[in-house]
Design an enzyme around this catalytic site. Structure first.
Site, PDB file in Angstrom:
ATOM      1  N   PHE A   1       0.875  -1.174   0.000  1.00 15.03           N
ATOM      2  CA  PHE A   1       0.000   0.000   0.000  1.00 15.03           C
ATOM      3  C   PHE A   1       0.911   1.221   0.000  1.00 15.03           C
ATOM      4  O   PHE A   1       1.713   1.398   0.928  1.00 15.03           O
ATOM      5  CB  PHE A   1      -0.861  -0.055   1.271  1.00 15.03           C
ATOM      6  CG  PHE A   1      -1.811   1.090   1.444  1.00 15.03           C
ATOM      7  CD1 PHE A   1      -3.057   1.085   0.828  1.00 15.03           C
ATOM      8  CD2 PHE A   1      -1.488   2.158   2.256  1.00 15.03           C
ATOM      9  CE1 PHE A   1      -3.952   2.129   1.014  1.00 15.03           C
ATOM     10  CE2 PHE A   1      -2.368   3.213   2.457  1.00 15.03           C
ATOM     11  CZ  PHE A   1      -3.604   3.194   1.824  1.00 15.03           C
TER      12      PHE A   1
ATOM     13  N   LEU B   1       1.220   5.042   0.071  1.00 20.25           N
ATOM     14  CA  LEU B   1       0.661   6.369   0.324  1.00 20.25           C
ATOM     15  C   LEU B   1       1.775   7.360   0.674  1.00 20.25           C
ATOM     16  O   LEU B   1       1.858   8.447   0.118  1.00 20.25           O
ATOM     17  CB  LEU B   1      -0.354   6.283   1.476  1.00 20.25           C
ATOM     18  CG  LEU B   1      -0.908   7.612   2.004  1.00 20.25           C
ATOM     19  CD1 LEU B   1      -1.816   8.269   0.967  1.00 20.25           C
ATOM     20  CD2 LEU B   1      -1.712   7.400   3.291  1.00 20.25           C
TER      21      LEU B   1
ATOM     22  N   PRO C   1       8.191  11.290   0.464  1.00 20.94           N
ATOM     23  CA  PRO C   1       9.178  12.089   1.202  1.00 20.94           C
ATOM     24  C   PRO C   1       8.553  13.324   1.852  1.00 20.94           C
ATOM     25  O   PRO C   1       8.923  13.703   2.959  1.00 20.94           O
ATOM     26  CB  PRO C   1      10.196  12.473   0.125  1.00 20.94           C
ATOM     27  CG  PRO C   1      10.082  11.413  -0.921  1.00 20.94           C
ATOM     28  CD  PRO C   1       8.662  10.928  -0.885  1.00 20.94           C
TER      29      PRO C   1
ATOM     30  N   SER D   1       2.386  12.101   7.409  1.00 19.18           N
ATOM     31  CA  SER D   1       1.140  12.352   8.149  1.00 19.18           C
ATOM     32  C   SER D   1       0.182  13.196   7.324  1.00 19.18           C
ATOM     33  O   SER D   1      -1.039  12.997   7.349  1.00 19.18           O
ATOM     34  CB  SER D   1       1.460  13.090   9.458  1.00 19.18           C
ATOM     35  OG  SER D   1       2.191  12.241  10.305  1.00 19.18           O
TER      36      SER D   1
ATOM     37  N   GLY E   1      -6.876  -0.678   8.762  1.00 12.79           N
ATOM     38  CA  GLY E   1      -5.473  -1.027   8.992  1.00 12.79           C
ATOM     39  C   GLY E   1      -5.055  -0.719  10.419  1.00 12.79           C
ATOM     40  O   GLY E   1      -4.228  -1.423  11.004  1.00 12.79           O
TER      41      GLY E   1
ATOM     42  N   GLN F   1       8.021  -6.993  45.510  1.00 10.82           N
ATOM     43  CA  GLN F   1       6.925  -6.128  45.056  1.00 10.82           C
ATOM     44  C   GLN F   1       7.325  -5.229  43.882  1.00 10.82           C
ATOM     45  O   GLN F   1       6.488  -4.929  43.015  1.00 10.82           O
ATOM     46  CB  GLN F   1       6.425  -5.251  46.210  1.00 10.82           C
ATOM     47  CG  GLN F   1       5.157  -5.798  46.807  1.00 10.82           C
ATOM     48  CD  GLN F   1       4.529  -4.855  47.803  1.00 10.82           C
ATOM     49  OE1 GLN F   1       5.055  -3.787  48.125  1.00 10.82           O
ATOM     50  NE2 GLN F   1       3.394  -5.260  48.333  1.00 10.82           N
TER      51      GLN F   1
ATOM     52  N   ILE G   1      12.774  -5.957  33.773  1.00  6.50           N
ATOM     53  CA  ILE G   1      12.587  -7.150  34.623  1.00  6.50           C
ATOM     54  C   ILE G   1      13.668  -8.193  34.309  1.00  6.50           C
ATOM     55  O   ILE G   1      14.155  -8.885  35.204  1.00  6.50           O
ATOM     56  CB  ILE G   1      11.156  -7.724  34.437  1.00  6.50           C
ATOM     57  CG1 ILE G   1      10.137  -6.770  35.074  1.00  6.50           C
ATOM     58  CG2 ILE G   1      11.045  -9.141  35.024  1.00  6.50           C
ATOM     59  CD1 ILE G   1       8.681  -7.102  34.797  1.00  6.50           C
TER      60      ILE G   1
ATOM     61  N   GLU H   1       0.960   3.707   9.825  1.00  4.68           N
ATOM     62  CA  GLU H   1      -0.508   3.774   9.679  1.00  4.68           C
ATOM     63  C   GLU H   1      -1.104   4.894  10.542  1.00  4.68           C
ATOM     64  O   GLU H   1      -2.180   4.758  11.127  1.00  4.68           O
ATOM     65  CB  GLU H   1      -1.146   2.402   9.910  1.00  4.68           C
ATOM     66  CG  GLU H   1      -0.622   1.444   8.839  1.00  4.68           C
ATOM     67  CD  GLU H   1      -1.394   0.191   8.619  1.00  4.68           C
ATOM     68  OE1 GLU H   1      -2.586   0.153   8.946  1.00  4.68           O
ATOM     69  OE2 GLU H   1      -0.781  -0.761   8.102  1.00  4.68           O
TER      70      GLU H   1
ATOM     71  N   GLU I   1       0.122  10.959  17.137  1.00  3.97           N
ATOM     72  CA  GLU I   1      -0.442  12.314  17.027  1.00  3.97           C
ATOM     73  C   GLU I   1      -1.606  12.320  16.026  1.00  3.97           C
ATOM     74  O   GLU I   1      -2.618  12.993  16.256  1.00  3.97           O
ATOM     75  CB  GLU I   1       0.652  13.308  16.598  1.00  3.97           C
ATOM     76  CG  GLU I   1       1.745  13.544  17.655  1.00  3.97           C
ATOM     77  CD  GLU I   1       2.718  12.375  17.833  1.00  3.97           C
ATOM     78  OE1 GLU I   1       2.826  11.511  16.926  1.00  3.97           O
ATOM     79  OE2 GLU I   1       3.379  12.312  18.894  1.00  3.97           O
TER      80      GLU I   1
HETATM   81  N1  CAA Z   1     -13.212   7.906   5.984  1.00  3.88           N
HETATM   82  C1  CAA Z   1     -13.673   8.554   4.896  1.00  3.88           C
HETATM   83  N2  CAA Z   1     -13.305   9.814   4.567  1.00  3.88           N
HETATM   84  C2  CAA Z   1     -12.410  10.421   5.355  1.00  3.88           C
HETATM   85  C3  CAA Z   1     -11.881   9.814   6.513  1.00  3.88           C
HETATM   86  C4  CAA Z   1     -12.318   8.503   6.798  1.00  3.88           C
HETATM   87  N3  CAA Z   1     -11.857   7.820   7.857  1.00  3.88           N
HETATM   88  N4  CAA Z   1     -11.030  10.672   7.103  1.00  3.88           N
HETATM   89  C5  CAA Z   1     -11.019  11.794   6.344  1.00  3.88           C
HETATM   90  N5  CAA Z   1     -11.862  11.630   5.294  1.00  3.88           N
HETATM   91  C6  CAA Z   1     -12.182  12.603   4.258  1.00  3.88           C
HETATM   92  C7  CAA Z   1     -12.830  13.840   4.871  1.00  3.88           C
HETATM   93  O1  CAA Z   1     -14.215  13.656   5.047  1.00  3.88           O
HETATM   94  C8  CAA Z   1     -12.514  14.883   3.847  1.00  3.88           C
HETATM   95  O2  CAA Z   1     -13.406  14.772   2.750  1.00  3.88           O
HETATM   96  P1  CAA Z   1     -14.376  15.991   2.332  1.00  3.88           P
HETATM   97  O3  CAA Z   1     -13.484  17.184   2.055  1.00  3.88           O
HETATM   98  O4  CAA Z   1     -15.065  15.480   1.130  1.00  3.88           O
HETATM   99  O5  CAA Z   1     -15.261  16.234   3.500  1.00  3.88           O
HETATM  100  C9  CAA Z   1     -11.162  14.446   3.319  1.00  3.88           C
HETATM  101  O6  CAA Z   1     -11.013  13.065   3.634  1.00  3.88           O
HETATM  102  C10 CAA Z   1     -10.011  15.231   3.913  1.00  3.88           C
HETATM  103  O7  CAA Z   1     -10.134  15.101   5.302  1.00  3.88           O
HETATM  104  P2  CAA Z   1      -9.477  16.110   6.306  1.00  3.88           P
HETATM  105  O8  CAA Z   1      -9.845  17.505   5.941  1.00  3.88           O
HETATM  106  O9  CAA Z   1      -9.797  15.617   7.669  1.00  3.88           O
HETATM  107  O10 CAA Z   1      -7.930  15.932   5.941  1.00  3.88           O
HETATM  108  P3  CAA Z   1      -6.634  16.343   6.733  1.00  3.88           P
HETATM  109  O11 CAA Z   1      -5.649  16.834   5.759  1.00  3.88           O
HETATM  110  O12 CAA Z   1      -6.998  17.215   7.892  1.00  3.88           O
HETATM  111  O13 CAA Z   1      -6.054  14.935   7.240  1.00  3.88           O
HETATM  112  C11 CAA Z   1      -5.765  12.986   8.539  1.00  3.88           C
HETATM  113  C12 CAA Z   1      -6.751  13.998   7.908  1.00  3.88           C
HETATM  114  C13 CAA Z   1      -6.598  12.125   9.443  1.00  3.88           C
HETATM  115  C14 CAA Z   1      -4.684  13.679   9.326  1.00  3.88           C
HETATM  116  C15 CAA Z   1      -5.153  12.136   7.388  1.00  3.88           C
HETATM  117  O14 CAA Z   1      -4.334  12.909   6.548  1.00  3.88           O
HETATM  118  C16 CAA Z   1      -4.355  10.955   7.889  1.00  3.88           C
HETATM  119  O15 CAA Z   1      -4.925   9.936   8.278  1.00  3.88           O
HETATM  120  N6  CAA Z   1      -3.009  11.047   7.857  1.00  3.88           N
HETATM  121  C17 CAA Z   1      -2.141   9.935   8.227  1.00  3.88           C
HETATM  122  C18 CAA Z   1      -1.817   9.109   7.044  1.00  3.88           C
HETATM  123  C19 CAA Z   1      -1.309   7.761   7.428  1.00  3.88           C
HETATM  124  O16 CAA Z   1      -1.893   7.055   8.228  1.00  3.88           O
HETATM  125  N7  CAA Z   1      -0.203   7.361   6.808  1.00  3.88           N
HETATM  126  C20 CAA Z   1       0.317   6.040   7.009  1.00  3.88           C
HETATM  127  C21 CAA Z   1       0.859   5.506   5.741  1.00  3.88           C
HETATM  128  S1  CAA Z   1       0.405   3.876   5.363  1.00  3.88           S
HETATM  129  C22 CAA Z   1       1.395   2.832   6.211  1.00  3.88           C
HETATM  130  O17 CAA Z   1       2.037   3.198   7.157  1.00  3.88           O
HETATM  131  C23 CAA Z   1       1.331   1.437   5.749  1.00  3.88           C
HETATM  132  C24 CAA Z   1       2.512   0.596   6.102  1.00  3.88           C
HETATM  133  O18 CAA Z   1       3.434   0.502   5.348  1.00  3.88           O
HETATM  134  C25 CAA Z   1       2.469  -0.205   7.346  1.00  3.88           C
END
Ligand code: CAA
Length: 380
Positions: free
Chosen positions: A123, A125, A128, A132, A242, A279, A337, A363, A367
């Protein structure tokens, strides 16, 4: 309300526990040391159905619920969090995303091999400049009529080199901001797709984490998941599930460290008695037991919400936030421990402590979970 697990749940838990003891424990220290991917173990996990747990049997999956997935994730993570991150990404972010939002053709094409571990998924996403801040995608998928032209770089991609199927999040229309983002399926070997060197990591060292580079990669239009512009919602909805997987991984790391510390404290003697009789140690064990039980309840609640088709954004974020903190706290205390032995690889707890840290980062960092939780409670 019923806190009992069903017979089927208990069987799945036992099967995962047995597998972890028999197949993952041997060699786990060496794989960590050499940053060696658990190839053979992952193949067996696929055969046993651990890689497509929630996938419909008609696409080769196990057809189980999220509770079963949490139970199996905990058991696998107690022993080998490198194997469990492969399992978590493949189940939650790839198979679940494809099954829930993919077209029938995409499901038939990709799910049978992914669900059985013949192929692994990734996956993609993070970038660089977009970890977040996931809406700031720089990778572009420009609409060329019958295909997308993909350009950009993805960072810290789990299963980066072992995967065959990559779900890539990319910006198609910059003016539309997050509504102009798409999720497209990229296959290994597509011209212009390169895999960067393996990251040298603190923990989950058996898993392979890479940067990916895309230069003018032609991706067929039919590889887009959902409608045009659905990519960001796809990413958010998929990540919400996830987070239950990573919360269960954190729970497993914590309970694995606790079980080792409990056993050690009954064997190791100091000042004329088992250290568990002091303890100072007994109270540490009490704290660990309470925190792990609370984390388990949060994981189960989030899984139950998902299985009941309720919204699980909040419960999943709570589970991940809390369980990852418990993983960190518990593993640090488990090392304490164990004393000097805790600092030595053969006792396993130092590895669990290193592995725990990533559960507060990937994921969505802790924060980010607080953003999700606070927005949810404040909007009510
Ligand atoms: N379900 C559906 N839609 C969602 C949602 C959800 N859970 N969360 C947000 N949205 C939608 C919002 O409704 C909004 O849509 P509309 O404009 O149409 O209303 C849109 O997404 C944007 O939302 P926000 O304005 O809330 O966006 P934001 O920029 O403030 O960010 C955030 C929100 C929660 C911080 C998000 O950016 C986020 O989750 N960031 C973290 C990303 C992440 O988890 N990265 C990990 C990478 S993957 C990984 O680590 C995999 C691996 O390899 C193990």
């Amino acid at each position: 309300m019923n806190f009992n697990l069903s017979e089927e749940h208990l069987m799945i838990q036992q099967a995962a526990r047995d597998f972890a003891q028999a197949e993952l424990l041997p060699g786990v220290i060496e794989r960590d040391e050499k940053q060696q991917f658990p190839t053979e173990q992952i193949r067996k996990m696929g055969e046993l159905g651990f890689l497509g747990m929630m996938v419909d049997p008609k696409y080769g999956g196990s057809g189980l619920d999220t509770i079963s997935y949490v139970l199996a994730m905990e058991e696998i993570s107690k022993i080998d969090a490198s194997a469990s991150v492969v399992m978590s990404v493949n189940n939650s972010l790839v198979c679940w995303g494809l099954q829930t939002f993919g077209s029938e053709e995409q499901k038939q094409k990709y799910l049978p091999k992914l669900a059985t571990g013949q192929e692994i998924g990734a996956f993609c996403l993070s970038e660089p400049e977009a970890g977040s801040d996931a809406t700031s995608q720089r990778t572009t998928a420009i609409d060329m009529g019958d295909h997308y032209l993909l350009n950009g770089t993805k960072n810290w991609i789990t299963n980066g080199s072992t995967a065959s199927v990559y779900i890539v999040i990319a910006q198609t229309d910059v003016d539309k901001k997050h509504k102009g983002i798409n999720a497209i399926i990229v296959e290994k070997g597509m011209p212009g797709f390169e895999i960067g060197p393996k990251e040298q990591k603190l923990g989950i060292r058996g898993s392979d984490t890479h940067s990916l580079m895309f230069t003018d990669v032609k991706v067929p239009k039919e590889n887009r998941i959902g409608e045009d512009g659905f990519g960001f919602t796809f990413a958010m909805k998929t990540l919400a599930g996830g987070r239950i997987g990573i919360a269960s991984q954190a729970l497993g790391i914590a309970s694995g460290a606790y079980e080792l510390a409990l056993k050690y404290s009954k064997e190791r003697k100091a000042f004329g008695k088992e250290i568990s009789s002091h303890q100072a140690i007994a109270f540490k064990l009490a704290d660990m037991a309470v925190e792990i039980e609370a984390a388990r309840h949060l994981c189960m609640k989030a899984a139950w919400d998902k299985d009941q088709h309720k919204n699980y954004d909040l419960s999943g974020a709570m589970a991940k936030l809390y369980a990852s903190q418990v993983a960190m706290d518990t593993t640090i205390e488990a090392v304490q421990i164990h004393g000097g032995n805790g600092y030595v690889k053969e006792y396993h707890v130092e590895r669990l402590m290193r592995d725990a840290k990533i559960t507060q980062i990937y994921e969505g960092t802790s924060e980010i979970q607080k953003i999700v939780i606070s927005r949810s409670i404040l909007s009510k």
